[in-house]
Scaffold this active site. Structure first.
Site, PDB file in Angstrom:
ATOM      1  CG  MET A   1      -1.995   1.586  -6.185  1.00  0.00           C
ATOM      2  SD  MET A   1      -2.636   2.803  -5.003  1.00  0.00           S
ATOM      3  CE  MET A   1      -2.975   4.152  -6.110  1.00  0.00           C
TER       4      MET A   1
ATOM      5  CD  GLU B   1       9.123  16.072   5.342  1.00  0.00           C
ATOM      6  OE1 GLU B   1       9.635  16.572   6.351  1.00  0.00           O
ATOM      7  OE2 GLU B   1       9.331  16.497   4.190  1.00  0.00           O
TER       8      GLU B   1
ATOM      9  CG  HIS C   1      -6.859   8.890  -0.041  1.00  0.00           C
ATOM     10  ND1 HIS C   1      -6.794   8.238  -1.254  1.00  0.00           N
ATOM     11  CD2 HIS C   1      -7.365  10.123  -0.289  1.00  0.00           C
ATOM     12  CE1 HIS C   1      -7.253   9.040  -2.199  1.00  0.00           C
ATOM     13  NE2 HIS C   1      -7.603  10.189  -1.647  1.00  0.00           N
TER      14      HIS C   1
ATOM     15  CB  THR D   1       8.087   5.875   0.910  1.00  0.00           C
ATOM     16  OG1 THR D   1       6.827   6.482   0.684  1.00  0.00           O
ATOM     17  CG2 THR D   1       8.929   5.898  -0.344  1.00  0.00           C
ATOM     18  CG  ASN D   2       3.025   5.898   3.304  1.00  0.00           C
ATOM     19  OD1 ASN D   2       2.991   6.611   4.302  1.00  0.00           O
ATOM     20  ND2 ASN D   2       2.775   6.351   2.087  1.00  0.00           N
TER      21      ASN D   2
ATOM     22  CG  LEU E   1      -9.273  -4.557  -0.942  1.00  0.00           C
ATOM     23  CD1 LEU E   1      -8.756  -4.105   0.418  1.00  0.00           C
ATOM     24  CD2 LEU E   1      -8.652  -5.900  -1.344  1.00  0.00           C
TER      25      LEU E   1
ATOM     26  NE  ARG F   1     -12.714  -6.126  -8.790  1.00  0.00           N
ATOM     27  CZ  ARG F   1     -11.720  -5.249  -8.640  1.00  0.00           C
ATOM     28  NH1 ARG F   1     -10.958  -5.261  -7.577  1.00  0.00           N
ATOM     29  NH2 ARG F   1     -11.486  -4.348  -9.562  1.00  0.00           N
TER      30      ARG F   1
ATOM     31  CG  ASP G   1      -9.520   6.365  -1.755  1.00  0.00           C
ATOM     32  OD1 ASP G   1      -8.749   5.528  -1.262  1.00  0.00           O
ATOM     33  OD2 ASP G   1      -9.389   6.809  -2.899  1.00  0.00           O
TER      34      ASP G   1
ATOM     35  CG  ASN H   1      -6.251   3.120   2.170  1.00  0.00           C
ATOM     36  OD1 ASN H   1      -5.232   2.682   1.628  1.00  0.00           O
ATOM     37  ND2 ASN H   1      -6.998   4.068   1.612  1.00  0.00           N
TER      38      ASN H   1
HETATM   39  C1  GAR Z   1       1.032   7.091  -1.062  1.00  0.00           C
HETATM   40  O1  GAR Z   1       1.053   8.462  -1.336  1.00  0.00           O
HETATM   41  C2  GAR Z   1      -0.342   6.645  -0.610  1.00  0.00           C
HETATM   42  O2  GAR Z   1      -0.998   7.605   0.169  1.00  0.00           O
HETATM   43  C3  GAR Z   1      -1.043   6.439  -1.932  1.00  0.00           C
HETATM   44  O3  GAR Z   1      -0.094   5.811  -2.730  1.00  0.00           O
HETATM   45  C4  GAR Z   1       1.215   6.279  -2.355  1.00  0.00           C
HETATM   46  C5  GAR Z   1       2.087   5.085  -2.137  1.00  0.00           C
HETATM   47  O4  GAR Z   1       3.413   5.499  -1.916  1.00  0.00           O
HETATM   48  N1  GAR Z   1      -2.255   5.652  -1.789  1.00  0.00           N
HETATM   49  C6  GAR Z   1      -3.330   5.849  -2.518  1.00  0.00           C
HETATM   50  O5  GAR Z   1      -3.410   6.676  -3.404  1.00  0.00           O
HETATM   51  C7  GAR Z   1      -4.507   4.948  -2.165  1.00  0.00           C
HETATM   52  N2  GAR Z   1      -5.736   5.542  -2.574  1.00  0.00           N
HETATM   53  P1  GAR Z   1       4.442   4.551  -1.185  1.00  0.00           P
HETATM   54  O6  GAR Z   1       4.431   3.234  -1.977  1.00  0.00           O
HETATM   55  O7  GAR Z   1       5.759   5.240  -1.296  1.00  0.00           O
HETATM   56  O8  GAR Z   1       3.985   4.370   0.229  1.00  0.00           O
END
Ligand code: GAR
Length: 219
Positions: free
Chosen positions: A94, A176, A113, A16-17, A97, A69, A149, A111
């Site tokens: 996820m 949101e 978070h 979604t992001n 790196l 890795r 993070d 990134n």
């Molecule tokens: C989001 O809430 C993002 O902030 C989080 O994963 C979700 C991905 O949602 N990221 C982390 O936790 C990284 N540490 P999305 O696939 O719908 O964007």
């Protein structure tokens, strides 16, 4: 030739992001173009969504590298180079790196978070925010450093925590705000306005009202 910065969005899930970044970049005046979406998970739902937008996608499946890795990251790096990528945006990617990859993309990789860093690094941020009884929670976009993070903060968005919240309702409210701050942060980086000064980031010429608890709920 367009001066929009060629940006890759790295995902592991629903994206979604990623969609928020793609939507922002539909505006030709937006300073970044989403040139590529890469997933380390072959069936990540976000890949299909990116394809619907007509964006190039690639999969670099970390499981194929049997825990190596460096080999995984070299393959990822090669895909990014093939697509002449200038900025990397981690959007629910996820994988941790290594310093090699992080250094290769220093000041060019951001990134998102789902917490107000440096609080609640790692997973289950909303559960932990409720357990700790915080009244304000939110999301952070930061440049990526070699620690998880961690790295200079570009933008944060805050939301209130309500007595009635569950991890799910809180996650939805934070998501949101994520969708608002991530496109803004990428724009700051793509225009070169976000400058790292020591451990902080200064954004020149910021006049925007950053969404936060004071502007929540929005009309
Ligand atoms: C989001 O809430 C993002 O902030 C989080 O994963 C979700 C991905 O949602 N990221 C982390 O936790 C990284 N540490 P999305 O696939 O719908 O964007």
């Amino acid at each position: 030739m367009s001066s929009r910065k060629r940006t890759a969005v790295l995902i592991s899930g629903r994206g979604t992001n990623m969609s928020a970044l793609i939507s922002a970049a539909l505006d030709p005046a937006y300073p970044a173009e989403i040139a590529l979406v890469v997933s380390n998970v072959p069936d990540a739902a976000g890949l299909a969504r990116a394809e619907e937008f007509g964006i190039a996608t690639a999969t670099v499946d970390h499981k194929k590298f049997a825990g190596d890795r460096e080999a995984f990251e070299k393959a990822l790096h090669a895909v990014l180079a093939d697509h002449r990528i200038e900025i990397v945006a981690l959007a629910g990617f996820m994988r941790l790196l290594t310093p090699w990859f992080v250094n290769a993309w220093a000041n060019r990789m951001i990134n998102i978070h789902p917490a107000l860093l440096p609080s609640f690094k790692g997973l289950s941020t909303h559960e932990r925010a409720l357990e700790e009884g915080v009244k304000i929670h939110g999301a952070t976009v930061h440049f990526v450093s070699a620690d998880m993070d961690d790295g200079p903060i570009i933008l944060q968005g805050a939301v209130p925590v309500l007595d009635t919240d569950t991890p799910e309702t809180l996650a939805a409210r934070v998501l949101e705000i994520e969708h608002k701050i991530f496109p803004d942060a990428l724009a700051f980086v793509a225009t070169g306005r976000a400058k790292v000064k020591g451990y902080s980031v200064q954004v020149s010429g910021t006049t925007e009202v950053i969404p936060n608890a004071l502007t929540w709920p929005q009309a």
